[in-house]
Enzyme design. Structure first.
Site, PDB file in Angstrom:
ATOM      1  N   HIS A 121      34.177  14.009  -0.597  1.00 54.39           N
ATOM      2  CA  HIS A 121      33.740  12.612  -0.547  1.00 54.39           C
ATOM      3  C   HIS A 121      33.340  12.147  -1.951  1.00 54.39           C
ATOM      4  O   HIS A 121      33.603  11.017  -2.341  1.00 54.39           O
ATOM      5  CB  HIS A 121      32.581  12.448   0.443  1.00 54.39           C
ATOM      6  N   LEU A 125      39.617  -9.935  -7.023  1.00 57.93           N
ATOM      7  CA  LEU A 125      39.951  -9.153  -5.826  1.00 57.93           C
ATOM      8  C   LEU A 125      38.799  -9.161  -4.815  1.00 57.93           C
ATOM      9  O   LEU A 125      37.641  -8.971  -5.186  1.00 57.93           O
ATOM     10  CB  LEU A 125      40.224  -7.701  -6.260  1.00 57.93           C
ATOM     11  N   ASP A 132      41.860   9.069   3.776  1.00 60.98           N
ATOM     12  CA  ASP A 132      41.794  10.324   4.523  1.00 60.98           C
ATOM     13  C   ASP A 132      42.140  11.523   3.640  1.00 60.98           C
ATOM     14  O   ASP A 132      42.976  11.422   2.751  1.00 60.98           O
ATOM     15  CB  ASP A 132      42.761  10.250   5.716  1.00 60.98           C
ATOM     16  N   ARG A 175      30.159  13.013  13.416  1.00 58.01           N
ATOM     17  CA  ARG A 175      30.196  14.164  12.493  1.00 58.01           C
ATOM     18  C   ARG A 175      28.806  14.785  12.337  1.00 58.01           C
ATOM     19  O   ARG A 175      27.809  14.145  12.657  1.00 58.01           O
ATOM     20  CB  ARG A 175      30.711  13.696  11.128  1.00 58.01           C
TER      21      ARG A 175
HETATM   22  C1  FPP Z   1      37.955  10.646   5.394  1.00 56.01           C
HETATM   23  O1  FPP Z   1      38.219  11.958   4.953  1.00 56.01           O
HETATM   24  C2  FPP Z   1      36.812  10.073   4.681  1.00 56.01           C
HETATM   25  C3  FPP Z   1      35.636   9.666   5.257  1.00 56.01           C
HETATM   26  C4  FPP Z   1      35.413   9.757   6.716  1.00 56.01           C
HETATM   27  C5  FPP Z   1      34.515   9.144   4.457  1.00 56.01           C
HETATM   28  C6  FPP Z   1      34.872   8.337   3.246  1.00 56.01           C
HETATM   29  C7  FPP Z   1      33.664   7.915   2.578  1.00 56.01           C
HETATM   30  C8  FPP Z   1      33.468   7.846   1.238  1.00 56.01           C
HETATM   31  C9  FPP Z   1      34.514   8.145   0.260  1.00 56.01           C
HETATM   32  C10 FPP Z   1      32.146   7.528   0.652  1.00 56.01           C
HETATM   33  C11 FPP Z   1      31.541   6.225   0.796  1.00 56.01           C
HETATM   34  C12 FPP Z   1      32.375   5.041   0.678  1.00 56.01           C
HETATM   35  C13 FPP Z   1      32.556   4.268  -0.414  1.00 56.01           C
HETATM   36  C14 FPP Z   1      33.285   2.982  -0.315  1.00 56.01           C
HETATM   37  C15 FPP Z   1      32.061   4.664  -1.751  1.00 56.01           C
HETATM   38  P1  FPP Z   1      37.916  13.180   5.931  1.00 56.01           P
HETATM   39  O2  FPP Z   1      36.511  13.619   5.732  1.00 56.01           O
HETATM   40  O3  FPP Z   1      38.256  12.783   7.328  1.00 56.01           O
HETATM   41  O4  FPP Z   1      38.891  14.264   5.384  1.00 56.01           O
HETATM   42  P2  FPP Z   1      39.665  15.370   6.250  1.00 56.01           P
HETATM   43  O5  FPP Z   1      40.567  14.650   7.196  1.00 56.01           O
HETATM   44  O6  FPP Z   1      40.407  16.136   5.205  1.00 56.01           O
HETATM   45  O7  FPP Z   1      38.623  16.201   6.957  1.00 56.01           O
END
Ligand code: FPP
Length: 226
Positions: free
Chosen positions: A19, A113, A2, A53
């Site tokens: 991201h 892993l 997060d 989203r």
């Molecule tokens: C949470 O941060 C993150 C996500 C909902 C998406 C995570 C996805 C990736 C990193 C990319 C794909 C996955 C892999 C395994 C490569 P948020 O967007 O909720 O952040 P915020 O709370 O600050 O808005």
């Protein structure tokens, strides 16, 4: 994982840049867990709720998922990482899904892993799907109501062979599970870090493990020195 969006915003960038920046933290975590002999690492990459989203962000994340696997598969395979996935995988677009399935196939016999990607994952969805599986067996006469036990529910989850998590780490200062591994987390140790996921590094994981080592896990029992 997060805090990607907030990380980007704090640098005056668009959310999607956060991201992209997540990849370094993923590398550090996989590398460190591998070196520490951790057997299972689950990354909560996309929840059943994340489909709500804006479409552009969802498409971006799905594209990033596909390119992440493409870019890293050789290195992961060389390091004996076995890729697995949990969630309603049928919801994923064809491109990322095919990339994921081929990575799972290619690394299926690796013995390092286990890297589990939680994609279109929700703890409630998983429990719902398990209930449907069990109800289907009862309807077909292959199971009795008296066969419903904690063990039979556990073995109806998406990944029945994966043990319950010892520790769940959430970054970015939020203190909730957000529908992550609801059934499996009954006795997991929870660790909350204020660090945003794109900034999460090996040293932060070391701190989490250090904290975990000090905990006394009783699983509802008393300490042995009671
Ligand atoms: C949470 O941060 C993150 C996500 C909902 C998406 C995570 C996805 C990736 C990193 C990319 C794909 C996955 C892999 C395994 C490569 P948020 O967007 O909720 O952040 P915020 O709370 O600050 O808005």
């Amino acid at each position: 994982m997060d805090g990607n969006g907030r990380g980007a915003r704090s640098h005056g960038l668009k959310r999607i840049e956060g991201h992209k920046a997540a990849e370094k933290a993923i590398h550090d975590s996989v590398e460190y867990c591998g070196s520490m002999g951790v057997e299972y690492l689950t990354l909560y990459a996309f929840s059943t709720e994340n489909w709500k989203r804006p479409k552009a962000e969802v498409i971006f994340i799905m594209t990033l998922l596909k390119s992440f696997i493409k870019r890293n598969i050789d290195n992961l395979d060389r390091n004996r990482v076995r890729i697995k996935a949990t969630g309603r995988l049928d919801d994923l677009p064809q491109g990322p899904l095919n990339e994921l399935l081929s990575a799972m196939k290619r690394t299926g016999s690796n013995e390092g892993l286990n890297l589990i990607l939680a994609l279109s994952y929700g703890g409630r969805a998983e429990i719902t799907d398990a209930m449907r599986k069990i109800a289907g067996k009862i309807e077909a006469g292959r199971m009795q109501i008296s066969d419903i036990t904690e063990e039979s529910i556990s073995s109806s989850m998406y990944l029945p062979d994966v043990p319950d998590p010892d520790i769940i780490i959430r970054t970015s200062g939020e203190q909730r599970l957000s529908n992550f591994l609801l059934w499996e987390s009954a006795y997991s140790e929870l660790y909350f870090s204020d660090v945003l996921w794109p900034d999460f590094r090996r040293k932060h994981l070391e701190e989490a493990f250090e904290d975990y080592r000090k905990r006394r896990r009783r699983f509802g029992d008393l300490d042995s020195d009671r």
